[in-house]
Design a protein around this motif. Structure first.
Motif, mmCIF file in Angstrom:
data_model
loop_
_atom_site.group_PDB
_atom_site.id
_atom_site.type_symbol
_atom_site.label_atom_id
_atom_site.label_comp_id
_atom_site.label_asym_id
_atom_site.label_seq_id
_atom_site.Cartn_x
_atom_site.Cartn_y
_atom_site.Cartn_z
ATOM 1 N N GLN A 1 -43.454 63.724 -15.848
ATOM 2 C CA GLN A 1 -43.564 64.711 -14.768
ATOM 3 C C GLN A 1 -42.417 65.720 -14.885
ATOM 4 N N GLN A 2 -42.796 67.020 -14.919
ATOM 5 C CA GLN A 2 -41.819 68.081 -15.178
ATOM 6 C C GLN A 2 -40.570 67.991 -14.324
ATOM 7 N N HIS A 3 -40.732 67.841 -13.013
ATOM 8 C CA HIS A 3 -39.555 67.863 -12.134
ATOM 9 C C HIS A 3 -38.648 66.660 -12.388
ATOM 10 N N LEU A 4 -39.218 65.531 -12.778
ATOM 11 C CA LEU A 4 -38.393 64.356 -13.077
ATOM 12 C C LEU A 4 -37.742 64.487 -14.458
ATOM 13 N N ILE A 5 -38.479 65.026 -15.443
ATOM 14 C CA ILE A 5 -37.909 65.253 -16.776
ATOM 15 C C ILE A 5 -36.690 66.167 -16.655
ATOM 16 N N GLU A 6 -36.804 67.182 -15.799
ATOM 17 C CA GLU A 6 -35.688 68.117 -15.620
ATOM 18 C C GLU A 6 -34.449 67.402 -15.084
ATOM 19 N N GLU A 7 -34.660 66.404 -14.235
ATOM 20 C CA GLU A 7 -33.516 65.700 -13.644
ATOM 21 C C GLU A 7 -32.757 64.832 -14.648
ATOM 22 N N TRP A 8 -33.454 64.253 -15.625
ATOM 23 C CA TRP A 8 -32.753 63.343 -16.544
ATOM 24 C C TRP A 8 -32.588 63.888 -17.953
ATOM 25 N N LEU A 9 -33.427 64.878 -18.335
ATOM 26 C CA LEU A 9 -33.379 65.367 -19.714
ATOM 27 C C LEU A 9 -33.019 66.847 -19.760
ATOM 28 N N MET A 10 -34.004 67.715 -19.545
ATOM 29 C CA MET A 10 -33.774 69.161 -19.595
ATOM 30 C C MET A 10 -34.876 69.876 -18.825
ATOM 31 N N LYS A 11 -34.629 71.171 -18.543
ATOM 32 C CA LYS A 11 -35.674 72.024 -17.982
ATOM 33 C C LYS A 11 -36.806 72.066 -18.995
ATOM 34 N N ASN A 12 -38.064 72.174 -18.497
ATOM 35 C CA ASN A 12 -39.189 72.025 -19.408
ATOM 36 C C ASN A 12 -40.470 72.595 -18.815
ATOM 37 N N ASP A 13 -41.475 72.713 -19.667
ATOM 38 C CA ASP A 13 -42.833 73.037 -19.224
ATOM 39 C C ASP A 13 -43.798 72.009 -19.826
ATOM 40 N N PHE A 14 -43.386 70.773 -19.783
ATOM 41 C CA PHE A 14 -44.132 69.642 -20.343
ATOM 42 C C PHE A 14 -45.445 69.400 -19.606
ATOM 43 N N GLN A 15 -46.464 69.009 -20.345
ATOM 44 C CA GLN A 15 -47.713 68.483 -19.785
ATOM 45 C C GLN A 15 -48.127 67.311 -20.652
ATOM 46 N N ALA A 16 -48.565 66.228 -20.028
ATOM 47 C CA ALA A 16 -48.950 65.017 -20.754
ATOM 48 C C ALA A 16 -50.353 65.174 -21.339
ATOM 49 N N VAL A 17 -50.457 66.093 -22.316
ATOM 50 C CA VAL A 17 -51.716 66.383 -22.980
ATOM 51 C C VAL A 17 -51.427 66.509 -24.478
ATOM 52 N N VAL A 18 -52.120 65.716 -25.295
ATOM 53 C CA VAL A 18 -51.917 65.801 -26.743
ATOM 54 C C VAL A 18 -52.215 67.225 -27.207
ATOM 55 N N GLY A 19 -51.299 67.773 -28.009
ATOM 56 C CA GLY A 19 -51.434 69.138 -28.511
ATOM 57 C C GLY A 19 -50.726 70.179 -27.661
ATOM 58 N N HIS A 20 -50.274 69.788 -26.450
ATOM 59 C CA HIS A 20 -49.580 70.748 -25.583
ATOM 60 C C HIS A 20 -48.227 71.109 -26.198
ATOM 61 N N LYS A 21 -48.003 72.411 -26.361
ATOM 62 C CA LYS A 21 -46.707 72.896 -26.859
ATOM 63 C C LYS A 21 -45.833 73.209 -25.649
ATOM 64 N N PHE A 22 -44.580 72.754 -25.706
ATOM 65 C CA PHE A 22 -43.680 72.980 -24.584
ATOM 66 C C PHE A 22 -42.264 73.178 -25.092
ATOM 67 N N ASN A 23 -41.413 73.688 -24.221
ATOM 68 C CA ASN A 23 -40.001 73.889 -24.547
ATOM 69 C C ASN A 23 -39.142 73.012 -23.666
ATOM 70 N N LEU A 24 -38.068 72.528 -24.251
ATOM 71 C CA LEU A 24 -36.992 71.894 -23.495
ATOM 72 C C LEU A 24 -35.817 72.855 -23.587
ATOM 73 N N ARG A 25 -35.227 73.189 -22.441
ATOM 74 C CA ARG A 25 -34.138 74.154 -22.396
ATOM 75 C C ARG A 25 -32.863 73.472 -21.940
ATOM 76 N N GLY A 26 -31.903 73.387 -22.859
ATOM 77 C CA GLY A 26 -30.645 72.716 -22.562
ATOM 78 C C GLY A 26 -29.689 73.585 -21.776
ATOM 79 N N ASP A 27 -28.811 72.944 -21.026
ATOM 80 C CA ASP A 27 -27.793 73.655 -20.251
ATOM 81 C C ASP A 27 -26.884 74.489 -21.156
ATOM 82 N N TRP A 28 -26.772 74.118 -22.443
ATOM 83 C CA TRP A 28 -25.902 74.827 -23.368
ATOM 84 C C TRP A 28 -26.563 76.098 -23.900
#
Length: 142
Positions: free
Chosen positions: A29-56
């Motif tokens: 879940q995007q909002h939870l991923i952001e809390e422990w990993l990074m900002k994101n536009d993740f979707q739990a769908v095979v083939g979905h392209k997404f970005n993880l954006r680090g604080d750095w």
């Protein structure tokens, strides 16, 4: 072309006192991923392209490769960088195994070239920190 035998695999494992269904939510879940990993536009769908954006300021280009709810999640984790030591094209696989007390989570990041020892070491340290963050997030959510 490098073969699997020529690459390094970072593995971090953690026992979590939460059921696999709850851990899965935090991994997908995007909002939870952001809390422990990074900002994101993740979707739990095979083939979905997404970005993880680090604080750095770094951006990881990712793609969901496989998922089996409450069991396994795998995605491409590509970090384009001008320095070949940090330009990585790896695959992250998270495996959840139910235990008597919760969930055993295994995170494997595969595909580091042998000369990428610093990136490989950074992945091991980074995942250990991320999983610590994950455990704190899981303790807060229902």
């Amino acid at each position: 072309m490098s073969t699997a035998a020529e690459t390094l695999v970072a593995v971090v494992e953690r026992e979590l006192p939460f059921p696999p269904e709850k851990v899965w939510r935090a991994l997908t879940q995007q909002h939870l991923i952001e809390e422990w990993l990074m900002k994101n536009d993740f979707q739990a769908v095979v083939g979905h392209k997404f970005n993880l954006r680090g604080d750095w300021g770094g951006v990881l280009a990712c793609e969901v490769l496989a998922l089996e709810p409450h069991k396994t999640l795998s995605y491409a984790w590509n970090f384009p960088h001008d320095d070949p030591a940090f330009d990585t094209k790896t695959v992250v696989t998270m495996t959840l195994t139910p235990t008597g007390k919760g969930t055993h989570l295994r995170v494997e990041q595969a595909g580091f070239r042998k000369e990428q020892k610093q990136a490989y070491g950074g992945a091991k340290a980074g995942w250990a920190q991320f999983l610590g963050n994950l455990e704190q997030v899981l303790a807060k959510v229902n």
